[in-house]
Design a protein around this motif. Structure first.
Motif, PDB file in Angstrom:
ATOM      1  N   THR A  12       0.824  -1.203   0.000  1.00  0.00           N
ATOM      2  CA  THR A  12       0.000   0.000   0.000  1.00  0.00           C
ATOM      3  C   THR A  12       0.866   1.264   0.000  1.00  0.00           C
ATOM      4  N   LEU A  53       0.966   1.161  -4.144  1.00  0.00           N
ATOM      5  CA  LEU A  53      -0.293   1.769  -4.570  1.00  0.00           C
ATOM      6  C   LEU A  53      -0.295   3.284  -4.359  1.00  0.00           C
ATOM      7  N   GLN A  72      -9.131   2.167  -2.786  1.00  0.00           N
ATOM      8  CA  GLN A  72      -8.589   1.393  -3.897  1.00  0.00           C
ATOM      9  C   GLN A  72      -9.286   1.752  -5.208  1.00  0.00           C
ATOM     10  N   ASP A 126      -5.846  -0.727  -8.924  1.00  0.00           N
ATOM     11  CA  ASP A 126      -5.310  -1.305  -7.685  1.00  0.00           C
ATOM     12  C   ASP A 126      -5.869  -2.706  -7.465  1.00  0.00           C
ATOM     13  N   MET A 177      -9.878   1.100   3.367  1.00  0.00           N
ATOM     14  CA  MET A 177      -9.632  -0.105   2.583  1.00  0.00           C
ATOM     15  C   MET A 177      -9.723  -1.387   3.406  1.00  0.00           C
TER      16      MET A 177
END
Length: 321
Positions: A35, A56, A68, A72, A93
Motif C-alpha cells: 500500500t 499503490l 482502492q 489497484d 480499505m
C-alpha cells in the motif's frame, strides 16, 4: 545482531531455515503489491532481485483517505503477496483487505508491532497510532514482518531474505543513531514540533520532542477553529518560531496558524516540509525509507537551532539517488 533478529522474528534465523531448503529455483520475481511507499521500500530492501514491488500510494498521497481504484484491485488480485500496514492506517480499505485475504496472501505488516510499544490517543478511541515508521526502532518490527511474509511466499529464497534483513537492520540502527546525534544540538526550549497532523508521536518519544498536531492522528479529523486558536496561543506564549507542513497534507490550516500568530505580534515561519504519510518523488533519495527519515531529522533539527550537514547523513539529500 543475531539475538536481536531472532527476537524480532520470533523464530529461528532465516539462514537456519534456508539450510533445510533447496536453492532458489529459476523463476520470475515474486509479484508484491504494497500500500504505502514505506512498506514497498522495505519489500525491495529485503526482497532484492527476488521481488517485483508495486506501491499503490505514491508521493504526496494520504493513506488515511485513500480508496482502492480499479487498477489497484487488478494489481492486487494478480499479486503473489499483498502487504498493507494495518493499525487502521488504510481505514477506507480495511473491508477490502479482509475480503481479499480469502483469496490471496495478504499481510498487515505493522500489526506485528508489540502492542505495549504502540501509542494510544485520546482522539482515536480503541485504536493505536499507526505512524510507526517515524521511529527506526519501531520500524524494525515491520521490516522483520515483511521478511517473514516474503519467506513464507518464497521459502527457497529464505537465505537471501535473511542476509538482506541483517543488512537493512544495520542501516536502520545507523539511521537511528544519526537522528539522536543530529537532534542533540537542538536547544531544550526549542524541542516543540508543530505539524499539520499528529503523525510524529513516535519521533517525539524517541528523540525527546513535544509534538503538537493541528489535526489528530488521522487527517480525516477536522482542524477546527478552536484547535487553531489554542495552538496560536501556545505559539505566542512559548515563543515558538517555526512550524512544519507535510507533503501529504494541504498547508492551508498551517498558514492560518501562522497568520493567527502574526495577528498577535508573533512571527512564525515554516521550518520546512516534512514527509509524514508518504515518501518523496520516485527516483529520489527521499523516496527511500532511509532518505525520508534522513530528510525529516535534518530538516527538523536545522529549523529548530542545530547545526546540520547540508546533505544530511550521507550528503544525499536533494540529490536524487
Amino acid at each position: 545482531m543475531l539475538n536481536r533478529r531472532q527476537t524480532l522474528l520470533g523464530i529461528g534465523t532465516f539462514a537456519g531455515l534456508a539450510s533445510t531448503l533447496p536453492a532458489a529455483a529459476a523463476q520470475g520475481p515474486l509479484k508484491v503489491v504494497a500500500t504505502t511507499g514505506m512498506i514497498a521500500d522495505a519489500a525491495r530492501q529485503i526482497g532484492g532481485a527476488e521481488v517485483e514491488v508495486v506501491a499503490l500510494m505514491g508521493a504526496g498521497v494520504d493513506p488515511h483517505a485513500y480508496r482502492q481504484t480499479r487498477s489497484d484491485i487488478a494489481a492486487m488480485t494478480r499479486a503473489d503477496l499483498v502487504l498493507w500496514h494495518g493499525l487502521y492506517l488504510e481505514a477506507q480499505m480495511e473491508d477490502f483487505f479482509h475480503a481479499l485475504a480469502r483469496k490471496r496472501k495478504v499481510v498487515a505488516v505493522a500489526e506485528a508491532t508489540p502492542k505495549d510499544l504502540l501509542r494510544r490517543h485520546d482522539d482515536y478511541a480503541d485504536k493505536y497510532d499507526p505512524h510507526v515508521w517515524m521511529s527506526p526502532r519501531m520500524w524494525t518490527y515491520v521490516v522483520a514482518e515483511v521478511a517473514r511474509a516474503l519467506t513464507q511466499a518464497r521459502p527457497e529464497a529464505a537465505g537471501i531474505f535473511d542476509t538482506n534483513l541483517t543488512r537493512h537492520l544495520g542501516e536502520l540502527d545507523r539511521l537511528s543513531a544519526y537522528g539522536q546525534q543530529i537532534v542533540s544540538d537542538v536547544p531544550q526550549d526549542n524541542r516543540v514540533l508543530v505539524t499539520a497532523h499528529d503523525a510524529f508521536g513516535y519521533f517525539g518519544r524517541d528523540y525527546g520532542f513535544e509534538v503538537l498536531g493541528l489535526q489528530g492522528i488521522s487527517t480525516q479529523s477536522e482542524a477546527g477553529l478552536n484547535r487553531i486558536g489554542t495552538l496560536v496561543d501556545i505559539l505566542v506564549a512559548r515563543q515558538i518560531g517555526a512550524v512544519f507542513v507535510e507533503t501529504s497534507v494541504a498547508d492551508r490550516s498551517m498558514r492560518a496558524l501562522i497568520e493567527g500568530a502574526g495577528a498577535k505580534g508573533h512571527d512564525v515561519v515554516i521550518g520546512g516540509e516534512l514527509f509524514s504519510d508518504a515518501m518523496g518523488a520516485d527516483g529520489t533519495y527521499e523516496a527511500t525509507y532511509i532518505g525520508m527519515l534522513d530528510h525529516n531529522f535534518t530538516t527538523i533539527a536545522g529549523a529548530l537551532g542545530a547545526d546540520v550537514p547540508v546533505g544530511g547523513m550521507d550528503g544525499k539529500l536533494g540529490a536524487g539517488h
